[in-house]
Design a protein around this motif. Structure first.
Motif, mmCIF file in Angstrom:
data_model
loop_
_atom_site.group_PDB
_atom_site.id
_atom_site.type_symbol
_atom_site.label_atom_id
_atom_site.label_comp_id
_atom_site.label_asym_id
_atom_site.label_seq_id
_atom_site.Cartn_x
_atom_site.Cartn_y
_atom_site.Cartn_z
ATOM 1 N N VAL A 64 0.850 -1.194 0.000
ATOM 2 C CA VAL A 64 0.000 0.000 0.000
ATOM 3 C C VAL A 64 0.881 1.237 0.000
ATOM 4 C CG1 VAL A 64 -1.688 1.335 1.324
ATOM 5 C CG2 VAL A 64 -1.901 -1.162 1.182
ATOM 6 N N GLN A 65 0.585 2.169 -0.880
ATOM 7 C CA GLN A 65 1.334 3.428 -0.909
ATOM 8 C C GLN A 65 0.944 4.304 0.275
ATOM 9 O OE1 GLN A 65 1.984 4.174 -5.706
ATOM 10 N NE2 GLN A 65 0.297 5.198 -4.659
ATOM 11 N N VAL A 66 1.938 4.851 0.949
ATOM 12 C CA VAL A 66 1.705 5.789 2.044
ATOM 13 C C VAL A 66 1.952 7.193 1.506
ATOM 14 C CG1 VAL A 66 2.418 6.537 4.339
ATOM 15 C CG2 VAL A 66 2.404 4.088 3.764
ATOM 16 N N LEU A 67 0.934 8.059 1.595
ATOM 17 C CA LEU A 67 1.017 9.410 1.061
ATOM 18 C C LEU A 67 1.436 10.400 2.141
ATOM 19 C CD1 LEU A 67 -2.279 9.481 -1.079
ATOM 20 C CD2 LEU A 67 -0.003 8.670 -1.742
ATOM 21 N N GLY A 68 2.236 11.385 1.737
ATOM 22 C CA GLY A 68 2.655 12.439 2.651
ATOM 23 C C GLY A 68 1.679 13.604 2.643
ATOM 24 N N VAL A 69 2.031 14.682 3.337
ATOM 25 C CA VAL A 69 1.132 15.829 3.477
ATOM 26 C C VAL A 69 0.890 16.537 2.152
ATOM 27 C CG1 VAL A 69 1.679 16.224 5.894
ATOM 28 C CG2 VAL A 69 3.095 17.294 4.121
ATOM 29 N N THR A 70 1.784 16.364 1.195
ATOM 30 C CA THR A 70 1.587 17.003 -0.107
ATOM 31 C C THR A 70 0.886 16.080 -1.092
ATOM 32 O OG1 THR A 70 3.764 16.247 -0.891
ATOM 33 C CG2 THR A 70 3.654 18.409 0.202
ATOM 34 N N GLY A 71 0.534 14.877 -0.649
ATOM 35 C CA GLY A 71 -0.141 13.943 -1.527
ATOM 36 C C GLY A 71 0.780 13.061 -2.333
ATOM 37 N N THR A 72 2.088 13.235 -2.162
ATOM 38 C CA THR A 72 3.058 12.410 -2.894
ATOM 39 C C THR A 72 3.332 11.114 -2.120
ATOM 40 O OG1 THR A 72 4.881 13.561 -1.804
ATOM 41 C CG2 THR A 72 4.164 14.400 -3.947
ATOM 42 N N VAL A 73 3.800 10.104 -2.846
ATOM 43 C CA VAL A 73 4.098 8.813 -2.223
ATOM 44 C C VAL A 73 5.395 8.915 -1.441
ATOM 45 C CG1 VAL A 73 4.539 6.377 -2.638
ATOM 46 C CG2 VAL A 73 2.912 7.596 -4.095
ATOM 47 N N VAL A 74 5.326 8.606 -0.147
ATOM 48 C CA VAL A 74 6.500 8.668 0.727
ATOM 49 C C VAL A 74 7.222 7.320 0.753
ATOM 50 C CG1 VAL A 74 7.324 9.138 3.056
ATOM 51 C CG2 VAL A 74 5.395 10.439 2.134
ATOM 52 N N PHE A 75 6.456 6.259 0.945
ATOM 53 C CA PHE A 75 7.020 4.916 0.914
ATOM 54 C C PHE A 75 5.870 3.930 0.737
ATOM 55 C CE2 PHE A 75 6.261 5.978 5.357
ATOM 56 C CZ PHE A 75 5.582 4.871 5.841
ATOM 57 N N THR A 76 6.204 2.662 0.620
ATOM 58 C CA THR A 76 5.202 1.606 0.467
ATOM 59 C C THR A 76 5.241 0.703 1.691
ATOM 60 O OG1 THR A 76 5.403 1.640 -1.943
ATOM 61 C CG2 THR A 76 4.430 -0.316 -0.964
ATOM 62 N N SER A 77 4.048 0.360 2.187
ATOM 63 C CA SER A 77 3.950 -0.461 3.385
ATOM 64 C C SER A 77 3.137 -1.715 3.086
ATOM 65 C CB SER A 77 3.270 0.337 4.506
ATOM 66 O OG SER A 77 3.054 -0.469 5.652
ATOM 67 N N TYR A 78 3.573 -2.849 3.632
ATOM 68 C CA TYR A 78 2.847 -4.115 3.459
ATOM 69 C C TYR A 78 1.821 -4.215 4.580
ATOM 70 C CZ TYR A 78 2.098 -9.071 2.428
ATOM 71 O OH TYR A 78 1.545 -10.284 2.084
ATOM 72 N N GLU A 79 0.545 -4.015 4.242
ATOM 73 C CA GLU A 79 -0.498 -3.962 5.259
ATOM 74 C C GLU A 79 -1.862 -4.278 4.656
ATOM 75 O OE1 GLU A 79 0.187 -0.039 6.682
ATOM 76 O OE2 GLU A 79 -0.860 0.931 5.027
ATOM 77 N N GLN A 80 -2.906 -4.183 5.465
ATOM 78 C CA GLN A 80 -4.255 -4.471 4.989
ATOM 79 C C GLN A 80 -4.646 -3.491 3.885
ATOM 80 O OE1 GLN A 80 -6.003 -3.969 8.876
ATOM 81 N NE2 GLN A 80 -6.612 -6.129 8.963
ATOM 82 N N ILE A 81 -5.284 -4.021 2.854
ATOM 83 C CA ILE A 81 -5.650 -3.182 1.711
ATOM 84 C C ILE A 81 -6.683 -2.121 2.101
ATOM 85 C CG2 ILE A 81 -7.562 -4.596 0.831
ATOM 86 C CD1 ILE A 81 -6.308 -4.167 -1.995
ATOM 87 N N ALA A 82 -7.449 -2.359 3.158
ATOM 88 C CA ALA A 82 -8.436 -1.390 3.627
ATOM 89 C C ALA A 82 -7.797 -0.075 4.041
ATOM 90 C CB ALA A 82 -9.232 -1.965 4.798
ATOM 91 N N LEU A 83 -6.514 -0.125 4.426
ATOM 92 C CA LEU A 83 -5.825 1.071 4.916
ATOM 93 C C LEU A 83 -5.399 2.007 3.788
ATOM 94 C CD1 LEU A 83 -3.599 -0.587 7.673
ATOM 95 C CD2 LEU A 83 -5.752 0.664 7.976
ATOM 96 N N ALA A 84 -5.459 1.556 2.541
ATOM 97 C CA ALA A 84 -5.054 2.417 1.422
ATOM 98 C C ALA A 84 -5.867 3.697 1.408
ATOM 99 C CB ALA A 84 -5.214 1.668 0.097
ATOM 100 N N HIS A 85 -7.128 3.604 1.837
ATOM 101 C CA HIS A 85 -8.001 4.790 1.794
ATOM 102 C C HIS A 85 -7.682 5.776 2.916
ATOM 103 C CE1 HIS A 85 -11.683 7.255 1.739
ATOM 104 N NE2 HIS A 85 -11.791 6.860 0.478
ATOM 105 N N THR A 86 -6.973 5.343 3.954
ATOM 106 C CA THR A 86 -6.685 6.248 5.069
ATOM 107 C C THR A 86 -5.619 7.273 4.709
ATOM 108 O OG1 THR A 86 -4.966 4.829 6.006
ATOM 109 C CG2 THR A 86 -7.228 4.415 6.701
ATOM 110 N N TYR A 87 -4.858 6.999 3.662
ATOM 111 C CA TYR A 87 -3.809 7.937 3.260
ATOM 112 C C TYR A 87 -4.381 8.924 2.260
ATOM 113 C CZ TYR A 87 -1.037 4.297 5.420
ATOM 114 O OH TYR A 87 -0.535 3.375 6.317
ATOM 115 N N GLY A 88 -4.273 10.208 2.586
ATOM 116 C CA GLY A 88 -4.843 11.254 1.745
ATOM 117 C C GLY A 88 -5.951 11.980 2.472
#
Length: 329
Positions: A121-145
């Motif tokens: 899952v891509q982890v987004l920073g405060v500017t909306g850019t991808v900071v890093f990728t994390s191996y986690e539940q797919i449901a959490l993808a929506h929490t970033y942004g």
């Protein structure tokens, strides 16, 4: 006088001829440009053909170009207003479904993805850019942004990556409040309850779900004998199949029902679809044949804190071929 008239007539004719040849020249230039930019050599055409083919267990498969994909995401947020001005949100995807529409055979399949599925899952920073990728539940993808388009697109990316980079044409995310609205629009959904949820919904009894009870039936997990998401997905599958039957019946009664329903939940929805595209999606789900309801095979295990679902890679790849490819003779 006649000479002057003829002279003016000649000028008009010459002027029209100039315009004609100017237009003709532009058309020829455009045709030459298109041939230069869009024509392919036989080698390039063959290369493109090879890139859309895969070999598996002795069979050649070719990418099916006659399908459209729409990702449906239910977000565990209970507010009509979907606006947000922050890049920090706590909204997870409560359910994730990929609708695969076969435009040639006029049918569609639904792939229900377990929200606990472990993936990149891509982890987004405060500017909306991808900071890093994390191996986690797919449901959490929506929490970033912000919880809006960027969060929806991040979920699209996670699902696409899970399915070997397949293109997803459109997405529609709705807050869970919309479930009750759609449910009541079709006149309620009748089914035999798989669990006892409250005094109105008793296991083994037939019930017509209305309003809040529809949402409770598809969402409740904690407090039940089987509180796993896998069991909840069984109820969701049962509910969706019954809802689709009701939805199709309503569309047959009223040709405007699909679009009217879509407009009713607009304030609960975030989507990259235009009104016309939304209408096409709803029409396909009402006019086309519902071919299959699919889930990902795998194993659910308890992680450090939460349940984690690990998909069977072999089964996943075979499902990927079934959905997006066709065997080549």
């Amino acid at each position: 006088m006649r000479f002057r008239v003829r002279k003016n007539l000649v000028k008009v004719i010459l002027y029209l001829l100039c315009i004609f040849f100017l237009i003709l020249g532009i058309v020829l230039l455009l045709q030459a440009w298109e041939q230069q930019h869009y024509s392919y050599t036989p080698e390039e055409s063959e290369a493109e053909s090879q890139s859309t083919r895969v070999e598996y267990n002795g069979t050649t498969y070719k990418l099916n170009r006659k399908i459209d994909t729409v990702l449906l995401v239910g977000v565990d947020k209970y507010e009509e207003d979907t606006n947000s001005d922050t890049y920090v949100n706590t909204q997870q995807a409560d359910f994730i479904m990929l609708v695969v529409i076969d435009t040639e055979n006029e049918s569609y399949k639904v792939l229900h993805i377990n929200r606990d599925t472990m993936t990149d899952v891509q982890v987004l920073g405060v500017t909306g850019t991808v900071v890093f990728t994390s191996y986690e539940q797919i449901a959490l993808a929506h929490t970033y942004g912000s919880g809006l388009e960027d969060s929806a697109e991040n979920t699209v990316t996670a699902v696409s990556d899970l399915l070997y980079g397949i293109d997803i044409d459109h997405y529609i995310t709705v807050t869970m409040d919309a479930v009750a609205i759609i449910n009541d629009a079709v006149g309620g959904v009748t089914l035999t309850a798989l669990d006892t949820i409250n005094d109105d919904i008793i296991e083994g009894e037939e019930v017509t779900l209305l309003g809040e009870n529809a949402l409770l039936y598809v969402r409740t997990r904690l407090g039940l004998d089987d509180a796993t998401n896998l069991h909840r997905m069984e109820r969701q599958e049962q509910y969706i199949k019954a809802l689709l039957e009701q939805f199709k019946a309503k569309c047959e009664e009223d040709s405007d029902f699909a679009l009217d329903t879509a407009m009713e939940i607009t304030s609960y929805m975030v989507s990259d679809c235009t009104v016309s595209e939304l209408s096409d999606v709803y029409s396909a789900m009402s006019d086309y044949e519902f071919a299959d309801y699919l889930t990902l095979e795998g194993e659910a295990v308890l992680g450090d804190t939460y349940m984690e679902y690990y998909v069977d890679e072999d089964a996943l790849y075979e499902l990927y071929l079934e959905l997006f490819y066709t065997p080549v003779d």
